[in-house]
Design a protein around this motif. Sequence first.
Motif, PDB file in Angstrom:
ATOM      1  N   PRO A   3       0.659  -1.358   0.310  1.00 58.32           N
ATOM      2  CA  PRO A   3       0.113  -0.240   0.205  1.00 58.32           C
ATOM      3  C   PRO A   3       0.439   1.198   0.212  1.00 58.32           C
ATOM      4  O   PRO A   3       0.142   2.756  -0.194  1.00 58.32           O
ATOM      5  CB  PRO A   3      -1.076   0.321   1.259  1.00 58.32           C
ATOM      6  N   LEU A   4       2.222   1.311  -0.344  1.00 52.84           N
ATOM      7  CA  LEU A   4       3.093   2.175  -0.194  1.00 52.84           C
ATOM      8  C   LEU A   4       2.362   3.689  -0.772  1.00 52.84           C
ATOM      9  O   LEU A   4       2.751   4.394  -0.616  1.00 52.84           O
ATOM     10  CB  LEU A   4       4.852   1.992  -0.299  1.00 52.84           C
ATOM     11  N   TYR A   5       1.478   3.174  -1.935  1.00 55.31           N
ATOM     12  CA  TYR A   5       1.325   4.805  -2.581  1.00 55.31           C
ATOM     13  C   TYR A   5      -0.204   4.473  -2.242  1.00 55.31           C
ATOM     14  O   TYR A   5      -0.749   5.595  -2.854  1.00 55.31           O
ATOM     15  CB  TYR A   5       1.133   4.689  -4.502  1.00 55.31           C
ATOM     16  N   GLY A   6      -0.709   3.965  -1.044  1.00 55.57           N
ATOM     17  CA  GLY A   6      -2.493   4.586  -1.072  1.00 55.57           C
ATOM     18  C   GLY A   6      -3.588   2.986  -1.054  1.00 55.57           C
ATOM     19  O   GLY A   6      -3.060   3.179  -2.405  1.00 55.57           O
ATOM     20  N   TYR A   7      -4.335   3.084  -0.597  1.00 48.59           N
ATOM     21  CA  TYR A   7      -5.253   2.532  -1.233  1.00 48.59           C
ATOM     22  C   TYR A   7      -6.339   3.532  -2.003  1.00 48.59           C
ATOM     23  O   TYR A   7      -6.422   4.482  -1.919  1.00 48.59           O
ATOM     24  CB  TYR A   7      -5.602   1.994   0.316  1.00 48.59           C
TER      25      TYR A   7
END
Lengths: 114, 113
Positions: A99-103
């Motif tokens: 999820p590093l770029y956001g969910y």
Amino acid sequence: DTAVSQTPKYLVTQMGNDKSIKCEQNLGHDTMYWYKQDSKKFLKIMFSYNNKELIINETVPNRFSPKSPDKAHLNLHINSLELGDSAVYFCASSQGRGPLYGYTFGSGTRLTVV
Amino acid sequence: EDQVTQSPEALRLQEGESSSLNCSYTVSGLRGLFWYRQDPGKGPEFLFTLYSAGEEKEKERLKATLTKKESFLHITAPKPEDSATYLCAVQAGLTGGGNKLTFGTGTQLKVEL
């Protein structure tokens, strides 16, 4: 144009029934998730799939079974529903393996077991 | 086990009254700290990711900051449309939990005219 869509939005069913929730994403993301949000708004991960491979399987009763026919779809099947299963279930997706770029979340399925 | 604690549980502000929301965390090797906004009946909406202590990010009236133990979401001159539940989450890197987020229970913000 919905990015992550879940069906149904509301589900009311009796104890002991079997039900399914479907999720589809059109973002081209590789990873999809199921989260459960209880009445206190606490979001807890249940499962995660990356390119159809199960990569997270939290401590969840085996009455819950996820299925990912392809990387754009993740369904949740629940057997022998119990009162405690009542909650809002969210599907989410993310780029790459985490999820590093956001969910991106769907709008949720409110499950009520009576 | 990774833990996230948010305070206060609920916050009521007058329009224009700036304030901060707190997120305290315990995690084995922080890979990222996330802020989400959730409106009633909807899924959480991604706001920010912070990766290391000292980092700051801004979006309109919101500014997120990060230290080694906590994060703050500062809301400057809020408007009624900022009313929502704000969720904090962490992604750990050292315990094999790198593919999931651990969420707090949120701060329910209401901004009144």
